[in-house]
Design an enzyme around this catalytic site. Structure first.
Site, short mmCIF file in Angstrom:
data_model
loop_
_atom_site.label_atom_id
_atom_site.label_comp_id
_atom_site.label_asym_id
_atom_site.label_seq_id
_atom_site.Cartn_x
_atom_site.Cartn_y
_atom_site.Cartn_z
N SER A 83 0.81 -1.22 0.00
CA SER A 83 0.00 0.00 0.00
C SER A 83 0.85 1.26 0.00
O SER A 83 0.35 2.33 -0.38
CB SER A 83 -0.94 0.00 1.21
OG SER A 83 -0.19 0.09 2.41
N LYS B 157 0.25 4.39 6.82
CA LYS B 157 -0.30 5.31 5.83
C LYS B 157 0.38 6.66 5.94
O LYS B 157 1.17 6.92 6.85
CB LYS B 157 -1.82 5.48 6.02
CG LYS B 157 -2.62 4.19 5.99
CD LYS B 157 -2.55 3.49 4.65
CE LYS B 157 -3.29 2.16 4.70
NZ LYS B 157 -3.16 1.40 3.42
#
Length: 311
Positions: A145, A212
């Site tokens: 990701s 993230k």
């Protein structure tokens, strides 16, 4: 009736300079303190004068050691021990103990100092370890990701204290005549900032922590048009993006204590576009450095994106 006085006793010198016992000679009073030259008894002292009481050397009995009178001997009761004469055997156990006492004391002092230093060093090492363990944690990146910024299997050191908060309202209750003002809860260092790579606690439907990047912070109006992020109508330039997203997101205002996060791999990331805004309490900490693999060793790529010109 009167008795004749006893003849004066001769001084005995039991040792010569070689340490051997010998018969004393005819010397009666070598210093001339005890008897006059005539060999008769010395006259009585005059007890009424200072000199006769304190300065007359005839009142000073010579102090003798095994080799005669010692230069260090003092008259009276306060005498230092006689120094040991080199060459003479020390057979007395008490003399040996006296000679060994300074060495034993020095050895005991060194041992005590060494033990104390070892204990202090050990306690300091434990304190440093606990402090570091409480403020720095390590995480392993799983998935793609954050590709290409972070690799799958990369290990990160995460600072879990950088976003710490302090409640000044509670502190103000204990400090008289002090008003902390607004806001009552403040960050010790700073809050999460745009561009920070952070670790998040698991969200609903997610079985592990996430890594993230923070895109929107409280007070922002965030919007996405054809994959491009706009903050308050200004384009957000993100040099770390290689595969932009092609969809849109309607404008949202980010409230206090909330953050909008996304992965750098916009087409393969499960983030705020799907599970919504992130509460600040769910943020574990900020990525500080990468320590494995060797090719990724160094500081974490926390890059603050630049806002374009206002429309």
């Amino acid at each position: 009736m009167s008795d004749a006085p006893d003849p004066p006793r001769r001084l005995e010198w039991p040792w010569n300079e070689n340490g051997l016992e010998e018969e004393p000679g005819d010397v009666v009073d070598p210093e001339g303190h005890w008897l006059p030259d005539s060999g008769e008894r010395a006259p009585e002292f005059d007890p009424l004068t200072f000199d006769s009481v304190f300065r007359d050397e005839r009142r000073w009995a010579p102090q003798h050691g095994v080799a005669g009178r010692s230069d260090s001997a003092l008259p009276g009761a306060f005498l230092f021990p006689e120094p040991h004469i080199p060459g003479l055997p020390v057979d007395d156990a008490e003399d040996q103990a006296v000679e060994a006492a300074p060495a034993m004391a020095a050895s005991h002092h060194r041992t005590s100092t060494l033990l104390r230093e070892l204990v202090e060093t050990g306690l300091l090492a434990i304190l440093v370890f606990l402090s570091v363990r409480a403020s720095v944690q390590h995480y392993r990146v799983e998935g793609l990701s954050m590709d290409p910024t972070l690799e799958d299997g990369e290990f990160l050191l995460v600072n879990s204290l950088v976003y710490s908060e302090v409640d000044l309202e509670k502190v103000g209750k204990w400090v008289p005549f002090w008003d902390p003002g607004e806001p009552g809860v403040r960050h010790v260092f700073h809050g999460p900032e745009r561009g920070d790579i952070v670790i998040l606690h698991q969200r609903v439907g997610v079985e592990r922590d996430l890594v993230k990047r923070i895109i929107g912070i409280p007070g922002d109006v965030l919007e996405i048009q054809r994959g491009t992020v706009f903050i308050d109508g200004r384009e957000l330039k993100e040099p770390y993006i290689q595969s932009p997203w092609s969809s849109d997101l309607a404008p949202i205002r980010i409230p206090s204590g909330k953050y909008f996060v996304m992965g750098d791999n916009r087409n393969g990331s499960h983030d705020s576009r799907s599970f919504g805004l992130v509460d600040e309490k769910d943020i574990v900490g900020k990525a500080m450095a990468s320590w494995w693999p060797r090719s990724a060793w160094g500081l974490a790529p926390n890059e603050e994106p630049v806002l374009g010109a206002a429309p």
